[in-house]
Motif scaffolding. Structure first.
Motif, PDB file in Angstrom:
ATOM      1  N   LEU A 134      43.730  53.067  38.734  1.00 23.44           N
ATOM      2  CA  LEU A 134      44.199  52.538  37.453  1.00 23.44           C
ATOM      3  C   LEU A 134      44.834  51.158  37.638  1.00 23.44           C
ATOM      4  O   LEU A 134      44.619  50.262  36.810  1.00 23.44           O
ATOM      5  CB  LEU A 134      45.197  53.504  36.815  1.00 23.44           C
ATOM      6  N   CYS A 135      45.599  50.983  38.706  1.00 20.97           N
ATOM      7  CA  CYS A 135      46.211  49.672  38.983  1.00 20.97           C
ATOM      8  C   CYS A 135      45.136  48.604  39.187  1.00 20.97           C
ATOM      9  O   CYS A 135      45.286  47.458  38.737  1.00 20.97           O
ATOM     10  CB  CYS A 135      47.105  49.758  40.219  1.00 20.97           C
ATOM     11  N   VAL A 136      44.065  48.962  39.882  1.00 22.58           N
ATOM     12  CA  VAL A 136      42.949  48.030  40.085  1.00 22.58           C
ATOM     13  C   VAL A 136      42.288  47.714  38.744  1.00 22.58           C
ATOM     14  O   VAL A 136      41.956  46.563  38.448  1.00 22.58           O
ATOM     15  CB  VAL A 136      41.917  48.628  41.067  1.00 22.58           C
ATOM     16  N   ALA A 137      42.112  48.743  37.914  1.00 21.92           N
ATOM     17  CA  ALA A 137      41.497  48.558  36.590  1.00 21.92           C
ATOM     18  C   ALA A 137      42.322  47.607  35.730  1.00 21.92           C
ATOM     19  O   ALA A 137      41.775  46.735  35.035  1.00 21.92           O
ATOM     20  CB  ALA A 137      41.350  49.907  35.896  1.00 21.92           C
ATOM     21  N   LEU A 138      43.643  47.738  35.755  1.00 20.35           N
ATOM     22  CA  LEU A 138      44.526  46.877  34.971  1.00 20.35           C
ATOM     23  C   LEU A 138      44.430  45.423  35.425  1.00 20.35           C
ATOM     24  O   LEU A 138      44.522  44.497  34.613  1.00 20.35           O
ATOM     25  CB  LEU A 138      45.974  47.362  35.088  1.00 20.35           C
ATOM     26  N   ALA A 139      44.228  45.221  36.733  1.00 22.17           N
ATOM     27  CA  ALA A 139      44.114  43.855  37.261  1.00 22.17           C
ATOM     28  C   ALA A 139      42.774  43.225  36.877  1.00 22.17           C
ATOM     29  O   ALA A 139      42.711  42.042  36.505  1.00 22.17           O
ATOM     30  CB  ALA A 139      44.280  43.875  38.780  1.00 22.17           C
ATOM     31  N   ILE A 140      41.702  43.993  36.954  1.00 16.84           N
ATOM     32  CA  ILE A 140      40.353  43.470  36.705  1.00 16.84           C
ATOM     33  C   ILE A 140      40.061  43.321  35.209  1.00 16.84           C
ATOM     34  O   ILE A 140      39.255  42.487  34.804  1.00 16.84           O
ATOM     35  CB  ILE A 140      39.307  44.383  37.383  1.00 16.84           C
ATOM     36  N   LEU A 141      40.728  44.116  34.387  1.00 14.41           N
ATOM     37  CA  LEU A 141      40.480  44.116  32.945  1.00 14.41           C
ATOM     38  C   LEU A 141      40.566  42.703  32.358  1.00 14.41           C
ATOM     39  O   LEU A 141      41.518  41.966  32.612  1.00 14.41           O
ATOM     40  CB  LEU A 141      41.511  45.016  32.257  1.00 14.41           C
ATOM     41  N   GLY A 142      39.533  42.328  31.597  1.00 11.35           N
ATOM     42  CA  GLY A 142      39.506  41.009  30.967  1.00 11.35           C
ATOM     43  C   GLY A 142      38.902  39.910  31.820  1.00 11.35           C
ATOM     44  O   GLY A 142      38.866  38.749  31.399  1.00 11.35           O
ATOM     45  N   LYS A 143      38.428  40.262  33.029  1.00  9.97           N
ATOM     46  CA  LYS A 143      37.806  39.296  33.939  1.00  9.97           C
ATOM     47  C   LYS A 143      38.639  38.023  34.127  1.00  9.97           C
ATOM     48  O   LYS A 143      38.284  36.934  33.666  1.00  9.97           O
ATOM     49  CB  LYS A 143      36.410  38.918  33.432  1.00  9.97           C
ATOM     50  N   PRO A 144      39.776  38.143  34.791  1.00  8.95           N
ATOM     51  CA  PRO A 144      40.628  36.966  35.028  1.00  8.95           C
ATOM     52  C   PRO A 144      39.952  35.963  35.956  1.00  8.95           C
ATOM     53  O   PRO A 144      39.066  36.319  36.740  1.00  8.95           O
ATOM     54  CB  PRO A 144      41.873  37.569  35.676  1.00  8.95           C
ATOM     55  N   LYS A 145      40.399  34.710  35.894  1.00 11.12           N
ATOM     56  CA  LYS A 145      39.825  33.667  36.751  1.00 11.12           C
ATOM     57  C   LYS A 145      40.261  33.836  38.202  1.00 11.12           C
ATOM     58  O   LYS A 145      39.525  33.499  39.131  1.00 11.12           O
ATOM     59  CB  LYS A 145      40.240  32.292  36.236  1.00 11.12           C
ATOM     60  N   ILE A 146      41.472  34.342  38.385  1.00  4.58           N
ATOM     61  CA  ILE A 146      42.011  34.568  39.733  1.00  4.58           C
ATOM     62  C   ILE A 146      42.452  36.024  39.835  1.00  4.58           C
ATOM     63  O   ILE A 146      43.192  36.519  38.981  1.00  4.58           O
ATOM     64  CB  ILE A 146      43.201  33.635  40.033  1.00  4.58           C
ATOM     65  N   LEU A 147      41.997  36.709  40.878  1.00  8.34           N
ATOM     66  CA  LEU A 147      42.292  38.125  41.046  1.00  8.34           C
ATOM     67  C   LEU A 147      43.012  38.335  42.384  1.00  8.34           C
ATOM     68  O   LEU A 147      42.519  37.935  43.442  1.00  8.34           O
ATOM     69  CB  LEU A 147      40.992  38.924  41.017  1.00  8.34           C
ATOM     70  N   ILE A 148      44.195  38.940  42.313  1.00  4.44           N
ATOM     71  CA  ILE A 148      45.012  39.178  43.501  1.00  4.44           C
ATOM     72  C   ILE A 148      45.143  40.682  43.697  1.00  4.44           C
ATOM     73  O   ILE A 148      45.744  41.375  42.860  1.00  4.44           O
ATOM     74  CB  ILE A 148      46.418  38.551  43.352  1.00  4.44           C
ATOM     75  N   LEU A 149      44.602  41.211  44.787  1.00  2.00           N
ATOM     76  CA  LEU A 149      44.602  42.654  45.046  1.00  2.00           C
ATOM     77  C   LEU A 149      45.225  42.941  46.410  1.00  2.00           C
ATOM     78  O   LEU A 149      44.643  42.620  47.447  1.00  2.00           O
ATOM     79  CB  LEU A 149      43.170  43.206  45.009  1.00  2.00           C
ATOM     80  N   ASP A 150      46.411  43.535  46.404  1.00  2.64           N
ATOM     81  CA  ASP A 150      47.108  43.844  47.652  1.00  2.64           C
ATOM     82  C   ASP A 150      46.846  45.300  48.025  1.00  2.64           C
ATOM     83  O   ASP A 150      47.412  46.222  47.441  1.00  2.64           O
ATOM     84  CB  ASP A 150      48.614  43.597  47.469  1.00  2.64           C
ATOM     85  N   GLU A 151      45.976  45.503  48.996  1.00  5.57           N
ATOM     86  CA  GLU A 151      45.566  46.825  49.470  1.00  5.57           C
ATOM     87  C   GLU A 151      45.166  47.736  48.305  1.00  5.57           C
ATOM     88  O   GLU A 151      45.779  48.780  48.062  1.00  5.57           O
ATOM     89  CB  GLU A 151      46.678  47.467  50.304  1.00  5.57           C
ATOM     90  N   PRO A 152      44.114  47.362  47.569  1.00  9.59           N
ATOM     91  CA  PRO A 152      43.715  48.125  46.380  1.00  9.59           C
ATOM     92  C   PRO A 152      43.192  49.521  46.678  1.00  9.59           C
ATOM     93  O   PRO A 152      43.202  50.382  45.794  1.00  9.59           O
ATOM     94  CB  PRO A 152      42.609  47.249  45.770  1.00  9.59           C
ATOM     95  N   THR A 153      42.729  49.787  47.896  1.00 12.66           N
ATOM     96  CA  THR A 153      42.158  51.105  48.214  1.00 12.66           C
ATOM     97  C   THR A 153      43.131  51.986  48.983  1.00 12.66           C
ATOM     98  O   THR A 153      42.737  53.003  49.536  1.00 12.66           O
ATOM     99  CB  THR A 153      40.866  50.941  49.033  1.00 12.66           C
ATOM    100  N   LYS A 154      44.405  51.607  49.012  1.00 10.87           N
ATOM    101  CA  LYS A 154      45.402  52.400  49.739  1.00 10.87           C
ATOM    102  C   LYS A 154      45.570  53.764  49.085  1.00 10.87           C
ATOM    103  O   LYS A 154      45.885  53.879  47.903  1.00 10.87           O
ATOM    104  CB  LYS A 154      46.740  51.655  49.736  1.00 10.87           C
ATOM    105  N   GLY A 155      45.340  54.830  49.848  1.00 12.56           N
ATOM    106  CA  GLY A 155      45.484  56.185  49.334  1.00 12.56           C
ATOM    107  C   GLY A 155      44.312  56.683  48.512  1.00 12.56           C
ATOM    108  O   GLY A 155      44.384  57.759  47.915  1.00 12.56           O
ATOM    109  N   VAL A 156      43.218  55.913  48.474  1.00 10.53           N
ATOM    110  CA  VAL A 156      42.040  56.284  47.678  1.00 10.53           C
ATOM    111  C   VAL A 156      40.995  56.923  48.598  1.00 10.53           C
ATOM    112  O   VAL A 156      40.787  56.468  49.731  1.00 10.53           O
ATOM    113  CB  VAL A 156      41.444  55.044  46.974  1.00 10.53           C
ATOM    114  N   ASP A 157      40.316  57.947  48.121  1.00  9.08           N
ATOM    115  CA  ASP A 157      39.289  58.606  48.934  1.00  9.08           C
ATOM    116  C   ASP A 157      38.041  57.728  49.043  1.00  9.08           C
ATOM    117  O   ASP A 157      37.940  56.680  48.398  1.00  9.08           O
ATOM    118  CB  ASP A 157      38.935  59.986  48.366  1.00  9.08           C
ATOM    119  N   SER A 158      37.098  58.160  49.869  1.00  5.97           N
ATOM    120  CA  SER A 158      35.917  57.340  50.161  1.00  5.97           C
ATOM    121  C   SER A 158      35.089  57.054  48.908  1.00  5.97           C
ATOM    122  O   SER A 158      34.580  55.944  48.726  1.00  5.97           O
ATOM    123  CB  SER A 158      35.047  58.030  51.217  1.00  5.97           C
TER     124      SER A 158
END
Length: 361
Positions: free
Chosen positions: A262-286
């Motif tokens: 959900l945190c990744v979805a909130l960041a990507i929503l709206g297709k921003p010009k600059i995207l900053i993702l700090d360990e987006p897959t932390k704790g996520v399954d394969s």
């Protein structure tokens, strides 16, 4: 006098005296030979322990030489063995090498200093020292991210990745050096570039009493999406990250992996010009990781979105990144494309030896 008990040597000496007194009481003898014997015994055991530790440490940190005579970086090898269902003995060996600074950093600095450089994100000799810290969180870091490029920072915990993100999002200022965002120095009060940024911090920033869909709707409004586009974007991102079944659930009811998606979805929503993702897959399954990386590749396909992402895993970096920076102890050790890094360095290798043995019928 009580402060002396905090000194290890004092405790050791008093312990020897207690042992000697017990021996004298049990054996009924009064001789100094017991004291001398116990002291020698402690010294010999301490010496043997020291020799063993030095021996093991030398084996782990031994720097081997390659066939060409060049010295390779230190390595740590982990081995294990087990049997499969057919009784075949399998042994696994995973070796991971540390990195040393190389010429790629000088090339990156020269590229940043060139007159025609138009990187959207630039770090120029940035240093960060936190108060009461024993070492620098960042030590003269320099790199740039071009427009439409996916730049991935790879490193373990406390390697400096999150500090870079904190500086870039104005959470903390650099101790020295220059940081540019959208060609403007970050010290300025021009927040136009900040508005066009999508951020997924390392920690989940969610409201426990709101549902998944409500989060997305609020963020879509904040980002200024028109109503029809807002509803379509929310539906699509729910499908892409497999969040549809959770859309009416409150945050407190979600698993850690679902919260991260959900945190990744909130960041990507709206297709921003600059995207900053700090360990987006932390704790996520394969499965969730694949969904996140697939969505990121889709968002960056038209080269209109510039991405700075961090991860612990080189495998993830090679899936999405156009350029990879390897971090270690607050320093950038290497910068290059995945092909350049593969050519010049071996990150790790896995050796699997299978020895078949006769199966008893």
């Amino acid at each position: 006098a009580n402060l002396l008990f905090f000194i290890p040597q004092t405790c050791l000496f008093l312990g020897i005296i207690v042992i000697v007194d017990i021996k004298k009481e049990l054996l009924g003898e009064d001789s100094d030979r017991f004291l001398i014997f116990d002291v020698l015994l402690v010294l010999i055991s301490a010496l043997l322990t020291f020799i063993y530790i030095v021996y093991k440490d030398t084996r782990i940190t031994h720097i081997p030489k390659s066939t060409s005579g060049a010295t390779e970086p230190p390595s740590v090898t982990l081995k294990s063995s087990e049997e499969d269902e057919l009784g075949n003995n399998l042994s696994f060996s995973l070796t991971q090498f540390s990195f040393k600074k190389d010429s790629s950093l000088d090339k990156e600095r020269k590229r940043l200093s060139s007159n025609g450089n138009k990187d959207l994100i630039k770090f120029k000799d940035v240093k960060k020292m936190y108060p009461k810290a024993y070492s620098s969180a960042l030590s003269g870091t320099s790199f740039g991210v071009e427009k439409g490029q996916v730049f991935c920072l790879v490193g373990l915990n406390k390697s400096g990745k999150t500090t870079i993100f904190d500086i870039l999002t104005r959470k903390t200022p650099p101790s020295s050096g220059q940081v540019f965002l959208n060609s403007k120095e970050l010290t300025s009060k021009d927040y136009e570039a900040d508005i066009s940024m999508g951020l997924c911090p390392q920690t989940d920033t969610l409201w426990k009493r709101l549902t998944v869909e409500k989060h997305l709707s609020i963020y879509a409004r904040i980002k200024g999406l028109p109503r029809l586009e807002r509803e379509a974007s929310v539906r699509k991102i729910l499908e892409d990250l497999d969040l549809e079944e959770h859309k009416d659930r409150y945050i407190a009811e979600l698993s850690a992996g679902t919260k991260r998606k959900l945190c990744v979805a909130l960041a990507i929503l709206g297709k921003p010009k600059i995207l900053i993702l700090d360990e987006p897959t932390k704790g996520v399954d394969s499965k969730g990781r694949k969904q996140i990386w697939s969505l990121l590749k889709e968002v960056t396909a038209d080269k209109k979105c510039t991405v700075l992402v961090s991860t612990h895993q080189m495998e993830d970096a090679e899936i999405v990144a156009d350029k990879i920076g390897i971090m270690g102890e607050g320093e950038l050790m290497k910068v290059g494309t995945k092909n350049e890094n593969r050519k010049e360095n071996k990150y790790y290798y896995l050796v699997i030896d299978g020895v078949k043995k006769e199966h008893e019928k």
